[in-house]
Design an enzyme around this catalytic site. Structure first.
Site, PDB file in Angstrom:
ATOM      1  N   HIS A 117      53.182  32.750  32.363  1.00  0.00           N
ATOM      2  CA  HIS A 117      54.310  31.951  32.806  1.00  0.00           C
ATOM      3  C   HIS A 117      55.287  33.136  33.472  1.00  0.00           C
ATOM      4  CE1 HIS A 117      55.459  33.462  28.915  1.00  0.00           C
ATOM      5  NE2 HIS A 117      56.522  33.649  29.147  1.00  0.00           N
ATOM      6  N   ASP A 119      59.496  32.975  33.180  1.00  0.00           N
ATOM      7  CA  ASP A 119      60.437  32.584  32.450  1.00  0.00           C
ATOM      8  C   ASP A 119      61.308  31.572  33.337  1.00  0.00           C
ATOM      9  OD1 ASP A 119      59.941  33.973  30.099  1.00  0.00           O
ATOM     10  OD2 ASP A 119      61.143  35.677  30.665  1.00  0.00           O
ATOM     11  N   HIS A 278      54.024  37.012  33.058  1.00  0.00           N
ATOM     12  CA  HIS A 278      53.647  37.787  31.768  1.00  0.00           C
ATOM     13  C   HIS A 278      53.030  36.807  30.579  1.00  0.00           C
ATOM     14  CE1 HIS A 278      57.945  36.342  31.213  1.00  0.00           C
ATOM     15  NE2 HIS A 278      57.648  36.086  30.016  1.00  0.00           N
ATOM     16  N   ARG A 293      65.977  38.761  24.153  1.00  0.00           N
ATOM     17  CA  ARG A 293      65.885  38.804  25.657  1.00  0.00           C
ATOM     18  C   ARG A 293      67.178  38.086  26.485  1.00  0.00           C
ATOM     19  NH1 ARG A 293      61.853  34.288  27.673  1.00  0.00           N
ATOM     20  NH2 ARG A 293      63.925  33.053  28.032  1.00  0.00           N
TER      21      ARG A 293
END
Length: 302
Positions: A117, A119, A278, A293
């Site tokens: 995917h 983000d 990722h 994150r």
């Protein structure tokens, strides 16, 4: 930190002959990724270092930093140096810093990020980049894979590229995140985050590269497939659309486009969400894996 079998670019960049970078770059793979050393991310980035890091990010697409024991506040400040940070509507936040999402996995909560995917591609204005720090790593396992989606597009057969011209894809957070929410919150999140559309092939706003911009986590279908492909029978149309979308999803799984990071405590990964996908490998259960994150808001894909 030099990795075995890699090439050191030292403090120069072959993308700009004669340019001196204020840090050392070590290639991770020929396709994607670089380790950056001789830099202290606890300190505010001066203008030359910021600009050099941004150029390195665009070129290598994901940057890895070892031994960066930064605080949550320093993590937020680092992200804000590159742009405004988003606040995620579903994932848990740091108690003092809503811009930091916390992935806190253990024997009580199994990880579920094991899908390729980009983000927040489900936002009308998706992410420019993400900065992920390992606060507590499992003794083994829990690696993350990144994929160069410029290479994924570049290596598509010409006839497939022709089929993608003008195609628009629908991105939606609910198929993945909706199951995490109670029904009443699901309604609120749905209302605040409607499905959006983005071009299947987007152009990187800084490098000019063409990028394959669909992912199996958030892309649900094409919005204009019948208009582009032409109509015969309903079942024929839908199967052809699904086949094409699945074919595009599978491009991210090619090892030739990938780099894999083994996390260590205080390792930071900074990646370009426009140019990569990722996958977080969920092989460490029931060990603890705690990550934070910060996600930088980007621009509308074109």
């Amino acid at each position: 930190m030099q990795q075995a079998g890699s090439t050191i670019e030292a403090r120069t960049s072959d993308s700009a002959p004669g340019e001196i970078w204020p840090f050392t770059v070590t290639l991770a793979t020929p396709a994607i990724g670089a380790y950056v050393s001789d830099i202290d991310l606890r300190q505010p980035l001066d203008e030359p270092t910021y600009l050099a890091l941004r150029r390195a990010l665009i070129r290598y697409k994901v940057l890895f930093f070892r031994d960066q024991d930064i605080t949550p506040a320093q993590h937020v400040a680092l992200g804000q140096r590159f742009g405004k940070l988003e606040v995620h509507p579903v994932i848990a936040h740091h108690p003092d810093h809503p811009e930091l999402v916390v992935f806190d996995k253990s024997d009580k909560k199994r990880g579920r990020e094991n899908i390729y995917h980009s983000d927040v591609s489900w936002r009308e204005v998706p992410s420019m980049g993400s900065i992920l720090r390992c606060a507590e790593c499992p003794p083994t396992g829990g690696d993350t894979i990144w994929v160069n989606m410029a290479l994924a597009y570049e290596n598509l057969p010409a006839e497939v590229k022709a089929r993608l011209e003008g195609l628009i894809a629908v991105h939606d957070l609910m198929p993945l995140f909706g199951s995490m929410l109670p029904p009443e919150q699901r309604i609120t999140v749905r209302a605040q985050n409607p499905a959006v559309t983005h071009p299947v092939v987007r152009t990187h706003p800084e490098s000019g590269e063409k990028l394959l911009f669909v992912n199996e986590a958030f892309t649900t279908h094409f919005s204009n497939y019948a208009e582009i492909a032409g109509y015969r029978f309903g079942f024929d149309l839908k199967l052809a659309e699904m086949d094409l979308l699945q074919y595009l999803f599978r491009q991210a799984a090619a090892p030739e486009y990938q780099v894999r990071l083994k996390w260590e405590p205080h390792t930071i990964a900074f990646w370009d969400n426009r140019a990569t996908q990722h996958y977080a490998v969920q092989d460490y259960y029931p060990a603890v894996r705690r990550m934070m994150r910060a996600t930088i808001i980007g621009e509308r894909p074109v």
